[in-house]
Design a protein around this motif. Structure first.
Motif, PDB file in Angstrom:
ATOM      1  N   GLU A  72       1.162  -1.638   0.317  1.00 43.35           N
ATOM      2  CA  GLU A  72      -0.571  -0.384   0.253  1.00 43.35           C
ATOM      3  C   GLU A  72       0.828   1.155   0.209  1.00 43.35           C
ATOM      4  O   GLU A  72       0.640   2.734  -0.662  1.00 43.35           O
ATOM      5  N   VAL A  75       2.453   2.007  -3.343  1.00 43.83           N
ATOM      6  CA  VAL A  75       1.572   1.746  -4.267  1.00 43.83           C
ATOM      7  C   VAL A  75       1.664   3.788  -4.106  1.00 43.83           C
ATOM      8  O   VAL A  75       1.239   4.016  -5.398  1.00 43.83           O
ATOM      9  N   ALA A  79       1.969   6.268  -7.399  1.00 45.71           N
ATOM     10  CA  ALA A  79       1.314   7.336  -7.473  1.00 45.71           C
ATOM     11  C   ALA A  79       1.530   8.699  -7.508  1.00 45.71           C
ATOM     12  O   ALA A  79       1.095   9.784  -8.224  1.00 45.71           O
ATOM     13  N   ARG A 104      -1.672  -7.186  -6.341  1.00 42.56           N
ATOM     14  CA  ARG A 104      -2.348  -5.673  -6.107  1.00 42.56           C
ATOM     15  C   ARG A 104      -2.657  -4.959  -7.919  1.00 42.56           C
ATOM     16  O   ARG A 104      -1.997  -4.567  -8.371  1.00 42.56           O
ATOM     17  N   ASP A 106      -4.179  -2.590  -8.094  1.00 44.73           N
ATOM     18  CA  ASP A 106      -3.649  -1.170  -8.211  1.00 44.73           C
ATOM     19  C   ASP A 106      -2.431  -0.557  -8.766  1.00 44.73           C
ATOM     20  O   ASP A 106      -1.540   0.392  -9.247  1.00 44.73           O
ATOM     21  N   ALA A 109      -2.042  -1.364 -12.076  1.00 45.73           N
ATOM     22  CA  ALA A 109      -2.463  -0.222 -13.018  1.00 45.73           C
ATOM     23  C   ALA A 109      -1.897   0.821 -12.922  1.00 45.73           C
ATOM     24  O   ALA A 109      -0.979   1.599 -14.134  1.00 45.73           O
ATOM     25  N   HIS A 137      -9.633  -7.344 -12.641  1.00 44.70           N
ATOM     26  CA  HIS A 137      -9.813  -5.869 -12.116  1.00 44.70           C
ATOM     27  C   HIS A 137      -9.877  -4.815 -12.838  1.00 44.70           C
ATOM     28  O   HIS A 137      -9.409  -4.328 -13.907  1.00 44.70           O
ATOM     29  N   SER A 139      -9.613  -2.122 -12.316  1.00 45.53           N
ATOM     30  CA  SER A 139      -8.911  -1.023 -12.382  1.00 45.53           C
ATOM     31  C   SER A 139      -8.068  -1.271 -13.808  1.00 45.53           C
ATOM     32  O   SER A 139      -7.095  -0.783 -14.337  1.00 45.53           O
TER      33      SER A 139
END
Length: 172
Positions: A72, A75, A79, A104, A106, A109, A137, A139
């Motif tokens: 997390e 990620v 981002a 994951r 995300d 992506a 998923h 995303s």
């Protein structure tokens, strides 16, 4: 001092006090817990990854939670790198997230968006197609569609067929 600073709303100061306690040879357990909490609250994701990689961290958060929390934080760092127009760093952080937690969506992506922003749309598509095979998923689909925003409907249908070819039976 950490608790006093938190009570006064000085979270940066509280983090500084907790970090000093954590840097001691016999660091108290509360210091690690406070550092993890404050880094999370302040959005210091890169620093949080470093703290999560400490050998004593699993004793505070648990062995099973460490990879999820690290992924997390990675990620969120990725981002931020994308938002700061640093696609190479975003790719690096997304890869770290996928190493910590391979499924994951995300992270997959963001990895693809980083490649695309770096002019590597084909590599981005390959990464998303690979991600779709193990974890279909929305995303992943969204990132895949964004690789060619103005394409014709027939071309888009052909690309989507390539995407779903790796996992045709999944309801997604």
């Amino acid at each position: 001092l950490t608790e006093t600073a938190k009570a006064a709303g000085d979270f940066e100061g509280a983090l500084g006090h907790a970090m000093r306690a954590l840097d001691r040879k016999a660091a108290p357990r509360w210091a690690l817990s406070s550092v993890l909490d404050l880094q999370t609250a302040l959005g210091k994701w890169e620093a949080l990854v470093v703290t999560l990689e400490r050998k004593d961290t699993p004793s505070v958060i648990g062995v099973s939670d460490q990879p999820r929390l690290k992924a997390e934080a990675c990620v969120r760092t990725a981002a931020k790198c994308l938002a700061d127009h640093d696609p190479a760093a975003a790719v690096k952080w997304a890869r770290k997230a996928l190493t910590a937690e391979p499924l994951r969506a995300d992270a997959s992506a963001i990895l693809a968006r980083g490649f695309a922003a770096d002019g590597k749309a084909k590599k981005a598509a390959q990464e998303l197609e690979k991600a779709w095979t193990t974890n279909p998923h929305p995303s992943v689909l969204s990132a895949y569609l964004q690789l060619a925003p103005g394409e014709a409907a027939l071309a888009r249908a052909g690309r989507l067929e390539r995407l779903v070819a790796g996992n045709t039976d999944h309801p997604e």
